[in-house]
Structure formats: structure tokens, C-alpha cells
Design a protein around this motif. Structure first.
Motif, PDB file in Angstrom:
ATOM      1  N   ARG A 135      -7.308  -4.517   4.313  1.00  0.00           N
ATOM      2  CA  ARG A 135      -7.219  -5.095   2.966  1.00  0.00           C
ATOM      3  C   ARG A 135      -6.383  -6.373   2.942  1.00  0.00           C
ATOM      4  O   ARG A 135      -6.760  -7.378   2.332  1.00  0.00           O
ATOM      5  N   ALA A 188       0.855  -1.183   0.000  1.00  0.00           N
ATOM      6  CA  ALA A 188       0.000   0.000   0.000  1.00  0.00           C
ATOM      7  C   ALA A 188       0.891   1.233   0.000  1.00  0.00           C
ATOM      8  O   ALA A 188       1.988   1.216   0.570  1.00  0.00           O
ATOM      9  N   MET A 199      -2.433  -0.988  -3.247  1.00  0.00           N
ATOM     10  CA  MET A 199      -3.520  -0.027  -3.074  1.00  0.00           C
ATOM     11  C   MET A 199      -2.931   1.342  -2.793  1.00  0.00           C
ATOM     12  O   MET A 199      -1.886   1.469  -2.137  1.00  0.00           O
ATOM     13  N   ILE A 247      -3.658   5.125  -1.167  1.00  0.00           N
ATOM     14  CA  ILE A 247      -4.496   5.743  -0.150  1.00  0.00           C
ATOM     15  C   ILE A 247      -4.118   7.223  -0.042  1.00  0.00           C
ATOM     16  O   ILE A 247      -2.940   7.550   0.187  1.00  0.00           O
ATOM     17  N   ILE A 265       0.891   1.808  -8.627  1.00  0.00           N
ATOM     18  CA  ILE A 265       0.125   0.609  -8.279  1.00  0.00           C
ATOM     19  C   ILE A 265      -0.056  -0.284  -9.510  1.00  0.00           C
ATOM     20  O   ILE A 265       0.075  -1.514  -9.430  1.00  0.00           O
ATOM     21  N   GLU A 309       1.102  -4.244  -9.850  1.00  0.00           N
ATOM     22  CA  GLU A 309       0.101  -5.268 -10.178  1.00  0.00           C
ATOM     23  C   GLU A 309       0.490  -6.011 -11.449  1.00  0.00           C
ATOM     24  O   GLU A 309       0.256  -7.220 -11.577  1.00  0.00           O
ATOM     25  N   GLN A 357      -6.564   0.849   6.877  1.00  0.00           N
ATOM     26  CA  GLN A 357      -7.022   0.380   5.565  1.00  0.00           C
ATOM     27  C   GLN A 357      -6.096  -0.701   5.010  1.00  0.00           C
ATOM     28  O   GLN A 357      -6.556  -1.661   4.389  1.00  0.00           O
ATOM     29  N   THR A 358      -4.811  -0.538   5.237  1.00  0.00           N
ATOM     30  CA  THR A 358      -3.846  -1.538   4.764  1.00  0.00           C
ATOM     31  C   THR A 358      -4.074  -2.875   5.450  1.00  0.00           C
ATOM     32  O   THR A 358      -4.122  -3.930   4.799  1.00  0.00           O
TER      33      THR A 358
END
Length: 246
Positions: free
Chosen positions: A84, A37, A62, A64, A51, A55, A80-81
């Protein structure tokens, strides 16, 4: 997940990971097997590109939006990390700003902004990450070789903030040692990034190797400090600057 890579199965967050050294760290950690993240403030397109790159390399990521001067935003980014990915193993604290000004011209606003982001924000990011970090985890801060020297006029406040990080890391290393968490500080010299573009050419003559660093070179050291191999190193500041601070 990429089995066989040294960070396979690890989860990382990079504060300030949309560009420059931060983006290079995100890409390198992912290449070594971590899901990552990143936080950003003002470069959503760059964050999305970073990101997308990891991927494409087979890792999850992700982006943020979180201002490193905002404690609630920092805590939310960590939460949030973990929500997830289920855990947190590595935190890289790269968020920082550079505003130059000599003793006669530096403004109170610039002084406060650099202190808030480069010192207060770093501490708050470490504090938030450490609260959720797995035992045996890794924290890496990004300082500067100017923590041990002012390379040119107008860098005294920036140097002061980066020196504060180097001392901060020493104390936090003791606080976290019982959990097996290490914390180390990378002190890059002049590196080719957006932040240094305006003055990098003027600094090159001061570098014995005759060139500025590449963000990927700094990211390589970050990845080592994030790995199992670095487990006996904590509280250290490692300078990577082409010999500038010798």
C-alpha cells in the motif's frame, strides 16, 4: 503528508493497534506525520474508528485483520503495508494479552496462549517487520513494568512473558545494528485500557504518583523512539509507570 512533523514521510505498522496503548500509538504516530497501518483481531469497529481519526488528521491509514499468533497472518500484514505505502520505516509490536492466575490455578491453556502471543507472536512480528524494514528503521515493543517485578498475586506468567521480551530486544538489537535499525522496549505500568479495567483500582495504591497512566503518555514515548532523535538508543527497556517499579 504533514511537512515539518518529525515523522513526516514515514510509514509505520502497529501490531495490535485497534484500542488501548496501540490505538494511542497509531494516533500519535499519525499526528507526528506518519502514515500508519494497524492490525486487529476482534475489534473491527474500534480499528475503523482509529483509522478514521488519523485520516481526519490528514494521514493515510489501513486496518488489517491479523492474529499475532499466526505467522502467515503477520507476514501478510507486513506485505500489505508495504504494497500500500511502498516501504516500512517503523514497527510497533503491541499485541498482547493478560490472563491472571497464581501457581495453583493457572491453566495450561492460559500459559500456552500467553506464551504464543506475548513471546512467540512478538518475535514473529519483529522478524516479519525487520525483513521489510528500511535501513535506519525503528522497532518498538510494548513490554510491562512487571518484567522486573510481580506487582500482585497471579501475575507471574504475564511477568515472565514480558521479561522475555526485554531480553529478546537486547539480542535483536545486535542482530539489526549493522542496518542502522534500532529496537527498544517500552515497559508501561498500570495504564487505563480495556485490558486493565477490571483491576486498575486495586493497583493504584501501589503507584507513587497515585494514578494510572494514560495511553497517550505511553504513545509519546513510543513516538520518541520512532523518531530520528532516538537513533543512538537500542536494546533498551524504558519503564514508564509512575514510579511503581522503583
Amino acid at each position: 503528508m504533514n511537512e515539518g512533523r518529525k515523522l513526516a514521510g514515514k510509514i509505520a505498522i502497529v501490531f495490535g493497534g485497534s484500542r488501548g496503548i496501540g490505538a494511542a500509538a497509531v494516533r500519535r504516530l499519525a499526528r507526528d506525520g506518519a502514515n500508519v497501518a494497524l492490525t486487529y483481531v476482534s475489534a473491527p469497529e474500534r480499528a475503523a474508528e482509529t483509522i478514521a481519526a488519523i485520516e481526519a488528521d490528514g494521514q493515510a491509514g489501513m486496518a488489517i485483520r491479523a492474529d499475532s499468533a499466526d505467522p502467515a497472518a503477520i507476514e501478510a500484514a507486513v506485505a500489505q503495508t508495504v504494497d500500500r505505502f511502498g516501504k516500512l520505516d517503523i514497527a510497533v509490536v503491541n499485541a498482547g494479552i493478560l490472563r491472571l492466575g497464581d501457581i495453583a490455578t493457572v491453566s495450561v491453556d492460559d500459559l500456552d496462549t500467553m506464551l504464543n502471543i506475548n513471546v512467540r507472536g512478538v518475535f514473529l512480528s519483529i522478524q516479519a517487520a525487520a525483513a521489510r524494514l528500511s535501513d535506519g528503521g525503528r522497532i518498538i515493543t510494548i513490554g510491562s513494568n512487571t518484567a522486573v517485578r510481580s506487582g500482585h498475586p497471579g501475575s507471574s506468567v504475564y511477568s515472565m512473558t514480558k521479561a522475555a521480551v526485554a531480553v529478546m530486544v537486547k539480542g535483536i538489537a545486535v542482530d539489526l545494528a549493522s542496518r542502522g535499525i534500532t529496537i527498544n522496549n517500552v515497559q508501561p505500568g498500570p495504564t487505563v485500557t480495556d485490558m486493565t479495567a477490571a483491576h486498575i483500582d486495586a493497583i493504584k495504591p501501589l503507584i507513587p504518583l497515585g494514578r494510572a497512566g494514560d495511553p497517550d503518555e505511553i504513545a509519546g514515548l513510543i513516538s520518541y523512539l520512532a523518531s530520528k532523535e532516538s537513533g543512538y538508543m537500542t536494546g533498551s527497556s524504558l519503564t514508564i509507570d509512575g514510579g511503581m517499579a522503583l
